[in-house]
Design an enzyme around this catalytic site. Structure first.
Site, short mmCIF file in Angstrom:
data_model
loop_
_atom_site.label_atom_id
_atom_site.label_comp_id
_atom_site.label_asym_id
_atom_site.label_seq_id
_atom_site.Cartn_x
_atom_site.Cartn_y
_atom_site.Cartn_z
N ASP A 158 1.10 -1.01 -0.07
CA ASP A 158 -0.06 0.04 0.03
C ASP A 158 0.85 0.98 -0.11
O ASP A 158 1.52 1.66 1.16
CB ASP A 158 -0.77 -0.02 1.42
CG ASP A 158 -1.98 0.69 1.09
OD1 ASP A 158 -2.82 0.92 0.17
OD2 ASP A 158 -2.36 1.66 2.03
N ASP A 188 -8.57 3.02 -9.90
CA ASP A 188 -8.79 1.85 -9.16
C ASP A 188 -8.71 1.94 -7.71
O ASP A 188 -7.67 2.65 -7.08
CB ASP A 188 -7.59 0.71 -10.00
CG ASP A 188 -7.62 -0.63 -9.23
OD1 ASP A 188 -8.70 -1.33 -9.82
OD2 ASP A 188 -6.84 -0.86 -8.43
N HIS A 192 -9.47 3.30 -1.34
CA HIS A 192 -8.28 2.99 -0.28
C HIS A 192 -7.33 4.08 -0.22
O HIS A 192 -6.40 3.94 0.21
CB HIS A 192 -7.81 1.63 -0.81
CG HIS A 192 -8.77 0.69 -0.85
ND1 HIS A 192 -9.03 -0.15 0.21
CD2 HIS A 192 -9.58 0.12 -1.81
CE1 HIS A 192 -10.02 -1.04 -0.13
NE2 HIS A 192 -10.35 -0.87 -1.05
N GLU A 214 -13.40 4.43 -8.57
CA GLU A 214 -14.07 3.04 -8.10
C GLU A 214 -14.11 3.12 -6.67
O GLU A 214 -13.30 2.80 -5.79
CB GLU A 214 -13.16 1.79 -8.45
CG GLU A 214 -14.08 0.32 -8.25
CD GLU A 214 -12.97 -0.62 -7.76
OE1 GLU A 214 -13.33 -1.83 -7.72
OE2 GLU A 214 -11.82 -0.20 -7.58
#
Ligand code: ARE
Length: 453
Positions: A158, A188, A192, A214
């Site tokens: 990440d 995408d 997050h 998204e």
């Protein structure tokens, strides 16, 4: 007339095939844009599952879909055909924990998270338990915003998007595509990445692109991302499937209020590459019902429609038709590839001619599985559509709102050389058409362009 907006999502098509499709089909058929799969260099794993392209290893634009030169030539060809290019941008993470190797395009990296081609070293990634509170560094609770944004999604490393160096590297990647003419991005795994980080990355871009994110419903809320651009409307796609199961008369007013994003913020789809694999939406295996859902999406007055067009598969990991090294072979429609966008050519024309006026009028339904409506004013409609998802024919004197005349049915396809593809539809002087809509079928007709008055 409002600008065209329909997106063809030619998911995992190689660049040379996308270029040819822009020239031969997408431009002539009135698609506004093509969305293409992630173009960065990626993990190259054994048996080449489709999903390895969602694991970046470098930002050099050489991938299993083609070289950087082929990518650039695709953008040029699509622009020449009047089609914009939107790119699936995987910027939340890099590959996670894979053994040291090279990607499809030759970018090298190491398992301890050195990615020289992208300019990342281990300090550019979130660590646990410092940044991410879980014991293994993975997201385990999707309702915990810290986990969602600081832990690894599916084991993928990440990126520390709060860092200016990481923001620069991501913006550099996006700018390298903007320099080649790319017009927009699908972000995408956007949820997050904190909104503030995405805003900072976007501010570093040399030109403001179309931007669709998204954000699967949950935490953080989809609405948080509206300030940056559009969001993909998962509730729309999931509930559309539900309507086709319970009866499409429930589609009256579809997308209004409740769980749905405002229409201006929504990019809608009947399916995408994840949902066709987890069965949360309709997909090509649903046959005529899937076609009807795409017809509805293109005829309806909500969101920017995306027609998904991927490859056929029998198991989750199955790659697109590829050579032994995983490089995707040129697309042959109806031979391993769905090519749904070709079947929707007539309905794209319907959408383009009607979407400038959000009015839905002359609504009719049979209380279960058949509907009809006009687009535009009830007595001066721009177009009219009827959809029968039931098992028996629907015969009705429908008020179309159109002038007397004979019209081509666009569900069958675009008229060719002035002739209808299927049987024409006749409207009388009262705007009424006596039509039989066959089971699991639809008809759609469009007013001829009017002159003022
Ligand atoms: C693959 C393997 C995994 C393995 C991983 C790392 O399948 O078993 O752990 O590699 O080695 C795609 C594939 C994955 C694939 C991944 C990496 O779908 O199978 O993993 O590529 O190669 C969440 C996210 C959402 C994400 C979905 C899948 O919020 O952003 O999960 N969708 C995008 C893409 C995917 C892609 C990725 C992100 C990664 O569209 O295709 O993964 O780049 C609830 C939550 C959602 C959650 C959802 C998961 O609804 O609210 O947030 O979505 O569950 O079902």
């Amino acid at each position: 007339m409002a600008a065209n907006d329909v997106i063809a999502n030619l998911w995992e098509w190689p660049w040379t095939s996308v270029a040819a499709e822009c020239t031969g089909r997408l431009g002539p058929d009135g698609y506004a844009a093509v969305q293409v799969a992630p173009p960065e260099d990626s993990l190259d794993v054994d048996k080449h599952p489709w999903w390895d392209v969602y694991q970046p290893v470098g930002y050099d634009l050489n991938s299993r879909f083609g070289t950087k030169d082929e990518f650039a030539a695709m953008v040029t060809a699509c622009h020449a055909a009047g089609v914009k290019v939107y790119v699936d941008a995987v910027i939340n993470h890099m590959t996670g924990g894979q053994s040291s190797t090279a990607g499809y395009g030759g970018a090298t990296y190491t398992a301890d998270r050195h990615f020289p081609d992208a300019g990342y070293t281990p300090g550019d990634f979130h660590a646990y338990p410092v940044d991410c509170p879980t014991s293994d560094g993975q997201i385990s609770d999707y309702n915990d915003v810290t986990q969602v944004q600081n832990c690894n999604l599916l084991g993928l490393s990440d990126l520390r998007t709060e860092s200016d160096h990481v923001r620069d590297a991501i913006a550099g990647y996006l700018n390298s595509m903007i320099a080649l003419g790319v017009d927009g991005f699908r972000i995408d795994a956007a949820k997050h990445i904190p909104v503030a980080d995405l805003a900072a990355i976007k501010a570093k871009l040399t030109k403001q692109p179309f931007w669709v994110q998204e954000v699967i419903p949950g935490v953080p809320p989809m609405a948080d991302y509206e300030s940056l651009g559009q969001v993909l409307e998962f509730n729309y796609a999931r509930n559309l499937r539900g309507q086709f199961v319970t009866g499409i008369s429930g589609l009256k007013g579809y997308g209004t209020g409740g769980v749905y994003e405002p229409s201006d913020s929504a990019v809608v789809f009947v399916t995408n590459h994840d949902t066709e694999r987890d069965d949360s939406t309709l997909d090509y295996t649903d046959g005529s019902i899937y076609q009807l859902a795409n017809v509805f999406m293109l005829a309806w007055n909500y969101g920017i429609p995306t027609v998904f067009s991927g490859f056929t598969f029998t198991d989750y990991d199955q790659p697109p038709p590829s050579d032994a090294k995983g490089f995707v072979k040129p697309v042959v429609c109806d031979d391993g590839w769905e090519c749904e966008h070709r079947r929707m050519a007539g309905m794209v024309a319907f959408h383009n001619a009607t979407h400038g006026d959000p009015t839905v009028s002359n609504w009719w339904d049979d209380g279960s599985n058949a509907i009809a409506f006009s687009r535009g004013p009830a007595d001066r409609a721009l177009g009219w559509v009827a959809i029968n998802a039931g098992d028996s024919p629907t015969t009705q004197a429908f008020q179309t709102g159109l002038r007397a005349g004979t019209y081509c049915d666009l569900v069958r396809g675009k008229p060719s050389a002035g002739s209808c593809v299927g049987a024409p539809i006749t409207v009388d002087g009262n705007g009424v058409a006596q039509v039989t809509v066959a089971p699991k079928s639809a008809v759609a007709i469009l007013a001829a362009p009017r002159t003022a008055g």
